[in-house]
Design a protein around this motif. Structure first.
Motif, PDB file in Angstrom:
ATOM      1  N   TRP A  77      52.311 -16.757  25.360  1.00 12.20           N
ATOM      2  CA  TRP A  77      52.517 -15.303  25.437  1.00 12.20           C
ATOM      3  C   TRP A  77      52.974 -14.895  26.821  1.00 12.20           C
ATOM      4  O   TRP A  77      53.693 -13.896  26.958  1.00 12.20           O
ATOM      5  N   ILE A  83      52.038  -0.460  33.973  1.00 12.36           N
ATOM      6  CA  ILE A  83      51.560   0.915  33.942  1.00 12.36           C
ATOM      7  C   ILE A  83      50.109   0.900  33.512  1.00 12.36           C
ATOM      8  O   ILE A  83      49.770   0.241  32.526  1.00 12.36           O
ATOM      9  N   GLN A 124      47.292   3.314  31.961  1.00 10.11           N
ATOM     10  CA  GLN A 124      47.127   4.600  31.282  1.00 10.11           C
ATOM     11  C   GLN A 124      45.671   4.744  30.869  1.00 10.11           C
ATOM     12  O   GLN A 124      45.065   3.786  30.352  1.00 10.11           O
ATOM     13  N   VAL A 153      51.247   2.888  38.584  1.00  9.14           N
ATOM     14  CA  VAL A 153      52.103   1.749  38.282  1.00  9.14           C
ATOM     15  C   VAL A 153      51.958   0.757  39.433  1.00  9.14           C
ATOM     16  O   VAL A 153      52.010   1.148  40.600  1.00  9.14           O
ATOM     17  N   ALA A 181      44.139 -10.491  31.343  1.00  9.38           N
ATOM     18  CA  ALA A 181      43.856 -10.737  29.926  1.00  9.38           C
ATOM     19  C   ALA A 181      42.532 -11.481  29.755  1.00  9.38           C
ATOM     20  O   ALA A 181      41.765 -11.197  28.829  1.00  9.38           O
ATOM     21  N   GLU A 193      43.512  -2.438  26.168  1.00  5.83           N
ATOM     22  CA  GLU A 193      44.690  -2.962  25.467  1.00  5.83           C
ATOM     23  C   GLU A 193      45.731  -3.396  26.486  1.00  5.83           C
ATOM     24  O   GLU A 193      45.885  -2.769  27.530  1.00  5.83           O
ATOM     25  N   VAL A 194      46.452  -4.445  26.143  1.00 13.58           N
ATOM     26  CA  VAL A 194      47.606  -4.890  26.932  1.00 13.58           C
ATOM     27  C   VAL A 194      48.819  -4.839  26.013  1.00 13.58           C
ATOM     28  O   VAL A 194      48.822  -5.468  24.949  1.00 13.58           O
ATOM     29  N   LEU A 195      49.828  -4.071  26.420  1.00 17.07           N
ATOM     30  CA  LEU A 195      51.017  -3.887  25.589  1.00 17.07           C
ATOM     31  C   LEU A 195      52.256  -4.334  26.364  1.00 17.07           C
ATOM     32  O   LEU A 195      52.278  -4.297  27.599  1.00 17.07           O
ATOM     33  N   LEU A 196      53.272  -4.720  25.623  1.00 18.70           N
ATOM     34  CA  LEU A 196      54.525  -5.187  26.220  1.00 18.70           C
ATOM     35  C   LEU A 196      55.668  -4.428  25.573  1.00 18.70           C
ATOM     36  O   LEU A 196      55.634  -4.150  24.365  1.00 18.70           O
ATOM     37  N   ASP A 197      56.678  -4.087  26.359  1.00 20.37           N
ATOM     38  CA  ASP A 197      57.772  -3.297  25.773  1.00 20.37           C
ATOM     39  C   ASP A 197      58.815  -4.188  25.091  1.00 20.37           C
ATOM     40  O   ASP A 197      58.713  -5.415  25.101  1.00 20.37           O
ATOM     41  N   CYS A 198      59.784  -3.541  24.488  1.00 15.52           N
ATOM     42  CA  CYS A 198      60.764  -4.243  23.654  1.00 15.52           C
ATOM     43  C   CYS A 198      61.550  -5.288  24.431  1.00 15.52           C
ATOM     44  O   CYS A 198      61.903  -6.334  23.889  1.00 15.52           O
ATOM     45  N   GLY A 240      60.391  -6.791  27.051  1.00 15.99           N
ATOM     46  CA  GLY A 240      59.452  -7.761  27.614  1.00 15.99           C
ATOM     47  C   GLY A 240      59.344  -7.692  29.124  1.00 15.99           C
ATOM     48  O   GLY A 240      58.804  -8.607  29.745  1.00 15.99           O
ATOM     49  N   ASP A 241      59.844  -6.601  29.710  1.00 14.86           N
ATOM     50  CA  ASP A 241      59.836  -6.556  31.171  1.00 14.86           C
ATOM     51  C   ASP A 241      58.978  -5.439  31.764  1.00 14.86           C
ATOM     52  O   ASP A 241      59.064  -5.181  32.970  1.00 14.86           O
ATOM     53  N   VAL A 242      58.165  -4.794  30.934  1.00 16.39           N
ATOM     54  CA  VAL A 242      57.178  -3.828  31.435  1.00 16.39           C
ATOM     55  C   VAL A 242      55.888  -3.997  30.631  1.00 16.39           C
ATOM     56  O   VAL A 242      55.931  -4.102  29.400  1.00 16.39           O
ATOM     57  N   LEU A 276      52.052  -2.417  29.733  1.00 13.38           N
ATOM     58  CA  LEU A 276      51.276  -1.176  29.695  1.00 13.38           C
ATOM     59  C   LEU A 276      49.819  -1.541  29.426  1.00 13.38           C
ATOM     60  O   LEU A 276      49.525  -2.224  28.445  1.00 13.38           O
TER      61      LEU A 276
END
Lengths: 130, 130
Positions: A5, A20, A22, A32, A44, A74-79, A81-83, A85
């Motif tokens: 991952w 980021i 939040q 940020v 993680a 929660e750990v989120l990743l954008d479309c 894969g370079d940010v 949240l």
């Protein structure tokens, strides 16, 4: 660390991604900062926010000086894969080194940045005097 | 453009800053893109989100192809002056080029990124077939 991952994150030329934080409950964007692979892996693993301090060139376990740790829900990743949240519970309700809830306390109004959040705790009290 | 408020932004070595778009009503973080001075100036002037496309090296007026414009309610700057936060109304409720509400649709669960948001509209329908 060979976790697949982590390989799906698109680290920049310095091996970093912006992260980021939040507030998990209110949705307020708190800050940020930057993460390298090791920071994200530890975040993680421990569910505590760990960043990479570019100014100090070392891991920065958020709250290590201030006590204002971030418990990561929660750990989120954008479309792309370079940010990253993070949805967090912010200890003390203060994320910013200025003693404010969020780092985003300046708002553009009629061509000027206006401070919109109070200082909750004096930074000298947070970090101590040297 | 000689606006002083633009000089208070700490542009990086490429003349850019990351800009977060957050849904003004729900607080959902929608996307992160980049802005140069011109993009931020136009965003402030028109109250429509304008970014700098690094891949295309030109201004990207969000929604110019998809119709998914962002009406900007607030422009915020962080303590370091190097990240912008926009509070927006997202046209169509879709910010992501994948047809999802937000670009942050992957969540870390047990060591894997799991898709957590549905595709609301097929991207081929949004962007048309060439």
């Amino acid at each position: 660390m060979s976790a697949g991952w982590l390989d799906e994150v698109r680290w920049d030329e310095h091996g970093l991604v912006p992260a980021i934080a939040q507030d998990a409950a209110s949705g307020q964007v708190l800050m940020v900062a930057w993460m390298n692979r090791e920071a994200l892996a530890e975040t993680a693993q421990t569910a505590r926010a760990v960043y990479w301090s570019r100014s100090r060139s070392r891991l920065w376990r958020k709250g290590e000086e201030s006590g204002h740790t971030q418990s990561v829900k929660e750990v989120l990743l954008d479309c792309d894969g370079d940010v990253v949240l993070l949805k967090v519970d912010q200890a003390g309700g203060i994320a910013c080194h200025t003693g404010r809830a969020s780092c985003f306390f300046r708002k553009l109004e009629a061509g000027a940045w206006v401070v919109t959040q109070p200082v909750l705790v004096d930074p000298e009290q947070i970090y101590g005097k040297s």
